[in-house]
Design a protein around this motif. Structure first.
Motif, PDB file in Angstrom:
ATOM      1  N   PHE A  30       0.844  -1.195   0.000  1.00 48.83           N
ATOM      2  CA  PHE A  30       0.000   0.000   0.000  1.00 48.83           C
ATOM      3  C   PHE A  30       0.881   1.247   0.000  1.00 48.83           C
ATOM      4  O   PHE A  30       0.698   2.170  -0.801  1.00 48.83           O
ATOM      5  CB  PHE A  30      -0.916  -0.025   1.223  1.00 48.83           C
ATOM      6  N   PHE A  31       1.839   1.278   0.918  1.00 44.55           N
ATOM      7  CA  PHE A  31       2.729   2.437   1.019  1.00 44.55           C
ATOM      8  C   PHE A  31       3.508   2.647  -0.277  1.00 44.55           C
ATOM      9  O   PHE A  31       3.739   3.777  -0.705  1.00 44.55           O
ATOM     10  CB  PHE A  31       3.683   2.241   2.193  1.00 44.55           C
ATOM     11  N   ASN A  32       3.933   1.551  -0.882  1.00 47.88           N
ATOM     12  CA  ASN A  32       4.724   1.625  -2.118  1.00 47.88           C
ATOM     13  C   ASN A  32       3.945   2.177  -3.297  1.00 47.88           C
ATOM     14  O   ASN A  32       4.549   2.551  -4.305  1.00 47.88           O
ATOM     15  CB  ASN A  32       5.229   0.223  -2.499  1.00 47.88           C
ATOM     16  N   SER A  33       2.631   2.196  -3.208  1.00 49.12           N
ATOM     17  CA  SER A  33       1.804   2.438  -4.388  1.00 49.12           C
ATOM     18  C   SER A  33       1.694   3.889  -4.811  1.00 49.12           C
ATOM     19  O   SER A  33       1.193   4.166  -5.913  1.00 49.12           O
ATOM     20  CB  SER A  33       0.399   1.873  -4.147  1.00 49.12           C
ATOM     21  N   GLY A  34       2.127   4.821  -3.970  1.00 54.66           N
ATOM     22  CA  GLY A  34       1.912   6.214  -4.355  1.00 54.66           C
ATOM     23  C   GLY A  34       2.918   7.161  -3.758  1.00 54.66           C
ATOM     24  O   GLY A  34       3.790   6.776  -2.980  1.00 54.66           O
ATOM     25  N   PRO A  35       2.790   8.441  -4.122  1.00 54.29           N
ATOM     26  CA  PRO A  35       3.728   9.446  -3.640  1.00 54.29           C
ATOM     27  C   PRO A  35       3.425   9.870  -2.207  1.00 54.29           C
ATOM     28  O   PRO A  35       2.327   9.631  -1.702  1.00 54.29           O
ATOM     29  CB  PRO A  35       3.500  10.614  -4.596  1.00 54.29           C
ATOM     30  N   MET A  36       4.391  10.481  -1.586  1.00 51.26           N
ATOM     31  CA  MET A  36       4.174  11.116  -0.309  1.00 51.26           C
ATOM     32  C   MET A  36       4.901  12.457  -0.306  1.00 51.26           C
ATOM     33  O   MET A  36       5.746  12.710  -1.174  1.00 51.26           O
ATOM     34  CB  MET A  36       4.648  10.246   0.856  1.00 51.26           C
ATOM     35  N   GLY A  37       4.542  13.295   0.626  1.00 47.10           N
ATOM     36  CA  GLY A  37       5.157  14.605   0.640  1.00 47.10           C
ATOM     37  C   GLY A  37       4.953  15.325   1.953  1.00 47.10           C
ATOM     38  O   GLY A  37       4.382  14.769   2.904  1.00 47.10           O
ATOM     39  N   TRP A  38       5.440  16.550   1.976  1.00 53.05           N
ATOM     40  CA  TRP A  38       5.296  17.422   3.141  1.00 53.05           C
ATOM     41  C   TRP A  38       4.701  18.752   2.704  1.00 53.05           C
ATOM     42  O   TRP A  38       5.133  19.339   1.709  1.00 53.05           O
ATOM     43  CB  TRP A  38       6.660  17.648   3.799  1.00 53.05           C
ATOM     44  N   TYR A  39       3.721  19.191   3.447  1.00 57.81           N
ATOM     45  CA  TYR A  39       3.110  20.490   3.257  1.00 57.81           C
ATOM     46  C   TYR A  39       3.349  21.306   4.517  1.00 57.81           C
ATOM     47  O   TYR A  39       3.658  20.765   5.575  1.00 57.81           O
ATOM     48  CB  TYR A  39       1.601  20.347   3.037  1.00 57.81           C
ATOM     49  N   ARG A  40       3.155  22.614   4.395  1.00 59.56           N
ATOM     50  CA  ARG A  40       3.220  23.455   5.579  1.00 59.56           C
ATOM     51  C   ARG A  40       2.146  24.531   5.505  1.00 59.56           C
ATOM     52  O   ARG A  40       1.693  24.895   4.416  1.00 59.56           O
ATOM     53  CB  ARG A  40       4.601  24.087   5.748  1.00 59.56           C
ATOM     54  N   GLN A  41       1.781  25.000   6.678  1.00 55.53           N
ATOM     55  CA  GLN A  41       0.713  25.985   6.746  1.00 55.53           C
ATOM     56  C   GLN A  41       0.996  26.977   7.862  1.00 55.53           C
ATOM     57  O   GLN A  41       1.406  26.598   8.962  1.00 55.53           O
ATOM     58  CB  GLN A  41      -0.628  25.288   7.000  1.00 55.53           C
ATOM     59  N   THR A  42       0.761  28.258   7.558  1.00 53.01           N
ATOM     60  CA  THR A  42       0.861  29.321   8.541  1.00 53.01           C
ATOM     61  C   THR A  42      -0.526  29.923   8.736  1.00 53.01           C
ATOM     62  O   THR A  42      -1.398  29.792   7.862  1.00 53.01           O
ATOM     63  CB  THR A  42       1.854  30.390   8.085  1.00 53.01           C
ATOM     64  N   TYR A  96       2.911  19.208   7.674  1.00 53.53           N
ATOM     65  CA  TYR A  96       2.042  18.042   7.584  1.00 53.53           C
ATOM     66  C   TYR A  96       2.615  17.025   6.605  1.00 53.53           C
ATOM     67  O   TYR A  96       2.986  17.358   5.474  1.00 53.53           O
ATOM     68  CB  TYR A  96       0.652  18.445   7.102  1.00 53.53           C
ATOM     69  N   CYS A  97       2.634  15.821   7.057  1.00 59.45           N
ATOM     70  CA  CYS A  97       2.996  14.704   6.195  1.00 59.45           C
ATOM     71  C   CYS A  97       1.771  14.317   5.363  1.00 59.45           C
ATOM     72  O   CYS A  97       0.633  14.350   5.867  1.00 59.45           O
ATOM     73  CB  CYS A  97       3.434  13.548   7.088  1.00 59.45           C
ATOM     74  N   HIS A  98       1.977  13.966   4.130  1.00 62.34           N
ATOM     75  CA  HIS A  98       0.872  13.633   3.228  1.00 62.34           C
ATOM     76  C   HIS A  98       1.210  12.422   2.383  1.00 62.34           C
ATOM     77  O   HIS A  98       2.351  12.253   1.935  1.00 62.34           O
ATOM     78  CB  HIS A  98       0.575  14.827   2.313  1.00 62.34           C
ATOM     79  N   GLY A  99       0.218  11.587   2.173  1.00 60.75           N
ATOM     80  CA  GLY A  99       0.367  10.470   1.252  1.00 60.75           C
ATOM     81  C   GLY A  99      -0.839  10.398   0.337  1.00 60.75           C
ATOM     82  O   GLY A  99      -1.947  10.793   0.725  1.00 60.75           O
ATOM     83  N   TYR A 100      -0.615   9.957  -0.884  1.00 60.28           N
ATOM     84  CA  TYR A 100      -1.719   9.815  -1.846  1.00 60.28           C
ATOM     85  C   TYR A 100      -1.695   8.394  -2.363  1.00 60.28           C
ATOM     86  O   TYR A 100      -0.836   8.018  -3.174  1.00 60.28           O
ATOM     87  CB  TYR A 100      -1.569  10.807  -2.996  1.00 60.28           C
ATOM     88  N   TRP A 101      -2.615   7.628  -1.829  1.00 59.72           N
ATOM     89  CA  TRP A 101      -2.666   6.207  -2.160  1.00 59.72           C
ATOM     90  C   TRP A 101      -4.064   5.794  -2.568  1.00 59.72           C
ATOM     91  O   TRP A 101      -5.037   6.089  -1.857  1.00 59.72           O
ATOM     92  CB  TRP A 101      -2.207   5.382  -0.951  1.00 59.72           C
ATOM     93  N   TYR A 102      -4.135   5.114  -3.706  1.00 61.95           N
ATOM     94  CA  TYR A 102      -5.411   4.632  -4.234  1.00 61.95           C
ATOM     95  C   TYR A 102      -6.456   5.742  -4.282  1.00 61.95           C
ATOM     96  O   TYR A 102      -7.577   5.589  -3.787  1.00 61.95           O
ATOM     97  CB  TYR A 102      -5.895   3.427  -3.418  1.00 61.95           C
ATOM     98  N   GLU A 103      -6.013   6.865  -4.857  1.00 68.81           N
ATOM     99  CA  GLU A 103      -6.887   8.001  -5.133  1.00 68.81           C
ATOM    100  C   GLU A 103      -7.491   8.609  -3.880  1.00 68.81           C
ATOM    101  O   GLU A 103      -8.601   9.163  -3.903  1.00 68.81           O
ATOM    102  CB  GLU A 103      -7.985   7.602  -6.124  1.00 68.81           C
TER     103      GLU A 103
END
Length: 117
Positions: A30-42, A96-103
């Motif tokens: 599941f983890f392997n299936s998509g991108p992940m990233g980091w966002y930030r917010q003020t 914030y950590c973000h992942g996009y998996w299975y839409e």
């Protein structure tokens, strides 16, 4: 699946922090299936993308962090990291950590980064 982020804190300008993100209750495929990233917010602003990494390691960085931040992931550990060097006061935000998996979007709980000048 839950994303657990950690590693934020207070650092002086020019210092470094390393953020970590672990995918809990997720199988490796599941983890392997998509991108992940980091966002930030003020406060008062929209969440912005800082860096992302595809499942095969292709990276993207916002112009404001190029050359200072490095994103990485280890699919076998279902984890990702954001190494932040040469921190500036303008990097102050909740990250914030973000992942996009299975839409579907998955978000971590956010970790505060504060940089003193």
């Amino acid at each position: 699946v839950q994303l657990q982020a950690s590693g934020g804190g207070l650092v002086q300008a020019g210092g470094s922090l390393r953020l970590s993100c672990a995918a809990r209750r997720a199988i490796t495929s599941f983890f392997n299936s998509g991108p992940m990233g980091w966002y930030r917010q003020t406060p008062g602003n929209e969440r912005e993308l800082v860096a992302s990494i595809t499942r095969d390691g292709t990276t993207f960085y916002a112009d404001s962090v190029k050359g200072r931040f490095t994103i990485s992931r280890d699919n076998s550990r279902k984890s990702g990291w954001l190494q932040m060097n040469s921190l500036k006061p303008e990097d102050i935000a909740i990250y914030y950590c973000h992942g996009y998996w299975y839409e579907r979007d998955y978000w971590g709980q956010g970790t505060q980064v504060t940089v003193s000048s």
